[in-house]
Design a protein around this motif. Structure first.
Motif, PDB file in Angstrom:
ATOM      1  N   TYR A 136       0.758  -1.769   0.112  1.00 11.42           N
ATOM      2  CA  TYR A 136      -0.033   0.374  -0.034  1.00 11.42           C
ATOM      3  C   TYR A 136       0.884   1.323  -0.039  1.00 11.42           C
ATOM      4  CZ  TYR A 136      -3.776   3.476   1.383  1.00 11.42           C
ATOM      5  OH  TYR A 136      -4.463   4.054   1.208  1.00 11.42           O
ATOM      6  N   LEU A 137       1.876   1.367   0.677  1.00  8.85           N
ATOM      7  CA  LEU A 137       2.507   2.645   1.550  1.00  8.85           C
ATOM      8  C   LEU A 137       3.285   2.310  -0.065  1.00  8.85           C
ATOM      9  CD1 LEU A 137       2.176   3.001   4.782  1.00  8.85           C
ATOM     10  CD2 LEU A 137       1.002   4.232   2.835  1.00  8.85           C
ATOM     11  N   ARG A 138       4.251   1.174  -0.548  1.00  7.55           N
ATOM     12  CA  ARG A 138       5.698   0.772  -1.271  1.00  7.55           C
ATOM     13  C   ARG A 138       6.380   1.606  -0.189  1.00  7.55           C
ATOM     14  NH1 ARG A 138       2.722   2.808  -5.967  1.00  7.55           N
ATOM     15  NH2 ARG A 138       1.654   0.785  -6.371  1.00  7.55           N
ATOM     16  N   ALA A 139       6.538   0.898   0.806  1.00  9.28           N
ATOM     17  CA  ALA A 139       7.631   1.409   1.745  1.00  9.28           C
ATOM     18  C   ALA A 139       8.755  -0.069   2.347  1.00  9.28           C
ATOM     19  CB  ALA A 139       7.099   2.279   2.565  1.00  9.28           C
TER      20      ALA A 139
ATOM     21  N   ALA B 119      10.839   8.047  24.100  1.00 12.85           N
ATOM     22  CA  ALA B 119      10.996   8.917  24.350  1.00 12.85           C
ATOM     23  C   ALA B 119      12.238   9.827  25.065  1.00 12.85           C
ATOM     24  CB  ALA B 119       9.917   9.356  24.901  1.00 12.85           C
ATOM     25  N   ALA B 120      12.497   7.923  25.356  1.00 11.05           N
ATOM     26  CA  ALA B 120      13.874   9.061  27.098  1.00 11.05           C
ATOM     27  C   ALA B 120      15.341   8.997  25.367  1.00 11.05           C
ATOM     28  CB  ALA B 120      13.927   7.486  27.378  1.00 11.05           C
ATOM     29  N   LEU B 121      14.650   8.491  24.538  1.00 10.52           N
ATOM     30  CA  LEU B 121      16.500   9.195  23.330  1.00 10.52           C
ATOM     31  C   LEU B 121      16.510   9.905  22.850  1.00 10.52           C
ATOM     32  CD1 LEU B 121      16.031   4.880  21.584  1.00 10.52           C
ATOM     33  CD2 LEU B 121      17.862   5.642  23.032  1.00 10.52           C
ATOM     34  N   GLY B 122      15.142  10.763  22.672  1.00 13.74           N
ATOM     35  CA  GLY B 122      15.139  12.127  22.178  1.00 13.74           C
ATOM     36  C   GLY B 122      14.446  12.049  21.008  1.00 13.74           C
ATOM     37  N   PRO B 123      14.632  13.477  20.368  1.00 10.84           N
ATOM     38  CA  PRO B 123      14.114  13.502  19.084  1.00 10.84           C
ATOM     39  C   PRO B 123      13.536  12.348  18.394  1.00 10.84           C
ATOM     40  CG  PRO B 123      14.799  15.024  19.631  1.00 10.84           C
ATOM     41  CD  PRO B 123      15.431  14.140  20.320  1.00 10.84           C
ATOM     42  N   LYS B 124      12.508  12.323  17.868  1.00 14.93           N
ATOM     43  CA  LYS B 124      12.225  10.755  17.313  1.00 14.93           C
ATOM     44  C   LYS B 124      12.728  11.538  15.533  1.00 14.93           C
ATOM     45  CE  LYS B 124       7.023  11.773  16.983  1.00 14.93           C
ATOM     46  NZ  LYS B 124       5.663  11.245  17.555  1.00 14.93           N
ATOM     47  N   CYS B 125      12.659  10.313  14.556  1.00 17.07           N
ATOM     48  CA  CYS B 125      12.880  10.654  13.058  1.00 17.07           C
ATOM     49  C   CYS B 125      11.509  10.135  12.773  1.00 17.07           C
ATOM     50  CB  CYS B 125      14.449  10.072  12.549  1.00 17.07           C
ATOM     51  SG  CYS B 125      13.886   7.680  13.199  1.00 17.07           S
ATOM     52  N   GLY B 126      10.515  10.272  12.984  1.00 14.82           N
ATOM     53  CA  GLY B 126       9.493   9.417  11.943  1.00 14.82           C
ATOM     54  C   GLY B 126       8.507  10.247  13.095  1.00 14.82           C
ATOM     55  N   LEU B 127       7.140   8.824  12.074  1.00 18.88           N
ATOM     56  CA  LEU B 127       5.815   8.536  12.459  1.00 18.88           C
ATOM     57  C   LEU B 127       5.806   7.278  13.874  1.00 18.88           C
ATOM     58  CD1 LEU B 127       3.417   8.899   9.890  1.00 18.88           C
ATOM     59  CD2 LEU B 127       3.328  10.849  11.885  1.00 18.88           C
TER      60      LEU B 127
ATOM     61  N   CYS C  27      -1.185   6.853   8.266  1.00 23.49           N
ATOM     62  CA  CYS C  27       0.056   6.012   7.128  1.00 23.49           C
ATOM     63  C   CYS C  27       0.605   7.139   6.249  1.00 23.49           C
ATOM     64  CB  CYS C  27       0.768   5.110   7.389  1.00 23.49           C
ATOM     65  SG  CYS C  27       0.892   4.428   8.881  1.00 23.49           S
ATOM     66  N   ALA C  28       0.239   6.802   5.018  1.00 27.97           N
ATOM     67  CA  ALA C  28       0.298   7.330   4.149  1.00 27.97           C
ATOM     68  C   ALA C  28       0.569   8.783   3.533  1.00 27.97           C
ATOM     69  CB  ALA C  28      -0.918   6.397   3.150  1.00 27.97           C
ATOM     70  N   ASP C  29      -0.511   9.463   4.114  1.00 29.13           N
ATOM     71  CA  ASP C  29      -0.626  11.027   4.456  1.00 29.13           C
ATOM     72  C   ASP C  29       0.194  11.860   4.838  1.00 29.13           C
ATOM     73  OD1 ASP C  29      -3.572  11.234   3.594  1.00 29.13           O
ATOM     74  OD2 ASP C  29      -3.918  11.231   5.294  1.00 29.13           O
ATOM     75  N   GLY C  30       0.912  10.781   5.935  1.00 26.57           N
ATOM     76  CA  GLY C  30       1.656  11.232   6.993  1.00 26.57           C
ATOM     77  C   GLY C  30       3.680  11.208   6.395  1.00 26.57           C
TER      78      GLY C  30
ATOM     79  N   GLY D  87       3.702  10.628   3.156  1.00 22.19           N
ATOM     80  CA  GLY D  87       3.920  10.833   1.653  1.00 22.19           C
ATOM     81  C   GLY D  87       4.784  11.342   0.964  1.00 22.19           C
ATOM     82  N   GLU D  88       5.736  12.201   1.555  1.00 20.73           N
ATOM     83  CA  GLU D  88       6.942  12.550   0.539  1.00 20.73           C
ATOM     84  C   GLU D  88       8.537  11.076   0.661  1.00 20.73           C
ATOM     85  OE1 GLU D  88       7.447  13.906   4.702  1.00 20.73           O
ATOM     86  OE2 GLU D  88       5.633  13.407   3.456  1.00 20.73           O
ATOM     87  N   LYS D  89       8.096  10.533   2.169  1.00 23.29           N
ATOM     88  CA  LYS D  89       8.771   9.549   2.557  1.00 23.29           C
ATOM     89  C   LYS D  89       8.589   8.362   1.525  1.00 23.29           C
ATOM     90  CE  LYS D  89       9.554  12.052   6.822  1.00 23.29           C
ATOM     91  NZ  LYS D  89       9.558  12.454   8.255  1.00 23.29           N
ATOM     92  N   ALA D  90       8.033   7.966   1.782  1.00 22.32           N
ATOM     93  CA  ALA D  90       7.507   6.651   1.194  1.00 22.32           C
ATOM     94  C   ALA D  90       8.192   6.372  -0.264  1.00 22.32           C
ATOM     95  CB  ALA D  90       5.994   5.942   1.271  1.00 22.32           C
TER      96      ALA D  90
END
Length: 123
Positions: free
Chosen positions: A21-24, A69-77, A115-118, A120-123
Motif C-alpha cells: 500500500y505504501l510502497r515502503a 521518548a527517553a532517546l530524544g527527538p524521534k525521526c518519524g511517525l 500512514c500514507a498521509d504522514g 507521503g514524501e518519504k514512502a
C-alpha cells in the motif's frame, strides 16, 4: 518502517499491506519490548514509521514508547496499532509520544490512510 508485533501472522500481514500500500521498505521487526528498544537505540535515524502493538508476549508497546521518548527527538511517525485501544491506552500512548493510536480490528483503513498521509514524501 519498523514493526513491533509479537504475532507472526499479524506481523507478516502488516509487512505485505504496508509494503504494498505504501510502497515502503520494512527495515526490521521485533516481537518483544527488549528487542525493539535495542534496535531503536542502535538505529535512531533508521526509520520513518514505527508501528507498535501494545500487548506483547515480553514487555509492552507502552515500554517501547517510553524508551523511545527517553532517546530524544524521534525521526518519524510513531503509531500504536493494537487490540487494546481503550481511551486510557490511547491517552497514555499519545502522552508517551505516539502520533496516533488505531484499533487493529476496527480502524485499519484509518491507520493506512494516516500512514500514507504522514509518509507521503518519504514512502
Amino acid at each position: 518502517m519498523y514493526i513491533v508485533e509479537d504475532e507472526p501472522t499479524i506481523q507478516d500481514s502488516l509487512k505485505v499491506v504496508l509494503e504494498g500500500y505504501l510502497r515502503a521498505e520494512i527495515v526490521g521487526t521485533a516481537p518483544s519490548e527488549a528487542e525493539a528498544v535495542a534496535w531503536l537505540k542502535a538505529n535512531r535515524d533508521g526509520w520513518h514509521l514505527l508501528v507498535v502493538d501494545l500487548l506483547l508476549k515480553q514487555g509492552s508497546g507502552l515500554g517501547v514508547l517510553a524508551a523511545l521518548a527517553a532517546l530524544g527527538p524521534k525521526c518519524g511517525l510513531v503509531v500504536a496499532l493494537t487490540n487494546a485501544a481503550s481511551a486510557d491506552n490511547r491517552a497514555q500512548c499519545l502522552t508517551l509520544g505516539a502520533d496516533a493510536v488505531f484499533d487493529k480490528a476496527a480502524e485499519i483503513n484509518e491507520f493506512l490512510a494516516f500512514c500514507a498521509d504522514g509518509l507521503g514524501e518519504k514512502a
